[in-house]
Scaffold this active site. Structure first.
Site, PDB file in Angstrom:
ATOM      1  N   SER A 196      64.329  15.362  67.966  1.00  0.00           N
ATOM      2  CA  SER A 196      64.570  16.862  67.290  1.00  0.00           C
ATOM      3  C   SER A 196      63.726  17.077  66.550  1.00  0.00           C
ATOM      4  CB  SER A 196      66.147  16.899  66.544  1.00  0.00           C
ATOM      5  OG  SER A 196      67.140  17.636  67.326  1.00  0.00           O
TER       6      SER A 196
ATOM      7  N   SER B  53      65.783  19.561  67.400  1.00  0.00           N
ATOM      8  CA  SER B  53      66.939  20.843  66.825  1.00  0.00           C
ATOM      9  C   SER B  53      65.622  21.448  65.902  1.00  0.00           C
ATOM     10  CB  SER B  53      68.322  20.552  66.168  1.00  0.00           C
ATOM     11  OG  SER B  53      67.870  19.529  65.260  1.00  0.00           O
TER      12      SER B  53
ATOM     13  N   LYS C 199      64.125  21.580  56.506  1.00  0.00           N
ATOM     14  CA  LYS C 199      64.643  22.198  58.071  1.00  0.00           C
ATOM     15  C   LYS C 199      66.104  22.874  57.104  1.00  0.00           C
ATOM     16  CE  LYS C 199      66.860  20.451  62.179  1.00  0.00           C
ATOM     17  NZ  LYS C 199      67.145  19.141  63.103  1.00  0.00           N
TER      18      LYS C 199
END
Length: 465
Positions: free
Chosen positions: A173, A149, A74
């Site tokens: 997330s 996210s 990420k």
């Protein structure tokens, strides 16, 4: 192939890391323009690492199951000499001079960093469609959200653009995109995995965890990530543990709790899918018991106050110097976050241990809690309101409702795929355990996966085609 199957293929000299990296990069070139999973693709670095891994593996110096395996990180997690953008214009050209501890661990294990995945700007959103680099798109339907996210990591796994991914989870997330994209995602116990070198969203709520195709893959990656880190003030000391050790053991006689709060206002397709999950566990000999979780409304409010206060503390300078460069929706959320008063935050923290203890009383009567991961099917990109039966709710609030309480309490949560909607979109369920009880969550997750043949590799092979 999933992660462990690929690792075995290396052992048997059936494929080479260089071949696998070439295949993955070809797929990224074909599919990433549509699903927008990656912000940065590390082609040169990946080939260099693949050649080294191939040489070592062929010489019999295999470091472990991650050696030679392409993984996605990420773009909130620092990578040395590789840009890390936080999904924001403010950091679009930022190149860290260090690797996050979790990245160090992956690289030392021989994993190959294939790229940095898209994220809702600053990870401050569960939808995944507010990034400076554009929304990540669900490989099952490109007009639908990935959830956020860690939406880019979810999309990369669903579209077979990596064999594993790292995400972060502050209100859901990891688990939200895991459910929306049909993969397995674990939010470990708070403090179990180091956050050093991970851009903060909320100091006492942030978690780093693995996103994979299967439960066994997930446990293998978590085994690698855990460990005390003196550079993370929230990291707790702990002896090493094999989180896959209970995988394959029966759940007969175990007790699964269904907390009523988590079954309110959920879409009918989600309810039916989770009811089928419950039936599977019942058929496997588990006892199903409804439970009431004490203090859940106060926990939900405590999560709201904590994330807002801490997020604004992180971004006060950003708002002062770069407010105009932020996505308008993210900026508005930060403006709202500033309204939390200091005394409100302190009062919540003073009550926090009591609320955590109350939550954990549930496990006096049950082994794990089972809930839907999301109350809704993935919505359209840019959609901000949803009807759940006759109940109207904001999409952001709905996505967070069932995952965020355990960020406040720090309990581990595992999201596992459990079917598809009529429109072909993934649905997931969540297992919640006591602190440091990840091994038992994997035990429960694996028996379901085996009993239903809901092997995520099958779903993933169709995603994005």
């Amino acid at each position: 192939m999933n992660l462990l199957t690929l690792s075995q293929s290396y052992d048997e000299k059936k494929v080479s890391p260089v071949e696998i990296v070439q295949q993955i990069l070809n797929k990224i070139q074909q599919k990433n323009p549509a699903c927008n999973a990656f912000i940065t693709v590390c082609e040169e670095e990946a080939f260099t690492a693949a050649r080294q891994a191939e040489e070592e593996i062929m010489a019999g110096r295999k470091r472990g199951p991650l050696h030679g395996v392409p993984i996605a990180i990420k773009d909130l997690i620092f990578t040395k000499k590789i840009r890390t953008t936080m999904g924001s214009k403010v950091y679009q050209n930022y190149v860290p001079d260090l690797d996050a501890t979790v990245v160090q661990k992956c690289l030392e294990a021989g994993a190959i960093l294939i790229g940095k995945t898209n994220t809702h700007e600053f990870a401050y959103g569960p939808i995944g469609d507010r990034s400076f680099f554009g929304p990540s798109r669900n490989p099952y339907d490109l007009e639908k959200i990935t959830g956020g996210s860690s939406g880019g990591s979810g999309a990369a796994m669903a579209a077979n653009l990596a064999y594993a991914a790292l995400g972060t989870d502050t209100g859901g997330s990891i688990r939200i995109p895991a459910s929306a994209c049909g993969i397995v995602g674990m939010k470990p116990t708070f403090g179990l995995v180091s956050k050093y070198g991970v851009f903060d969203l909320a100091y006492t709520l942030d978690h780093v965890g693995p996103m994979t195709k299967t439960v066994k893959d997930n446990a293998a990656l978590l085994n690698l990530l855990v460990g005390h880190d003196e550079k993370d003030p929230y990291s707790f000391s702990k002896t090493s543990e094999d989180y896959s050790r209970l995988i394959g053991e029966s759940v007969k006689g175990k007790v699964i709790g269904l907390p009523s709060f988590f079954f309110q206002n959920i879409e009918e397709e989600v309810r039916k899918a989770v009811d089928q999950v419950i039936d599977v566990y019942r058929s496997l000999g588990a006892e199903i018991r409804e439970v009431a979780v004490k203090g859940i409304d106060e926990i939900a409010e405590g999560q709201r106050v904590t994330i807002q206060a801490e997020a604004y503390a992180v971004h006060e300078k950003t708002m002062r110097d770069h407010a105009d460069d932020l996505d308008p929706e993210v900026r508005e959320r930060l403006v709202m976050s500033k309204e939390v008063r200091g005394y409100e935050y302190v009062q919540v923290q003073q009550r926090r241990k009591h609320l955590i203890d109350q939550f954990n009383e549930s496990f006096h009567r049950v082994d794990v809690l089972l809930t839907p991961t999301l109350p809704i099917i993935p919505t359209n990109i840019n959609q901000r309101d949803v009807m759940i039966g006759n109940h109207a709710e904001g999409v952001r609030q709905a996505l967070l409702r069932l995952t965020s309480p355990t960020n406040f309490t720090g309990n581990p949560g595992l999201s596992i795929p459990c079917g598809f909607s009529r429109g072909g979109l993934p649905i997931g369920f969540q297992l919640i355990g006591k602190h440091r009880d990840e091994a038992q969550l994997y035990q429960f997750g694996f028996v379901y996966e085996q009993a239903t043949s809901m092997n995520i590799d099958v779903a993933g092979n169709n995603a994005g085609e």
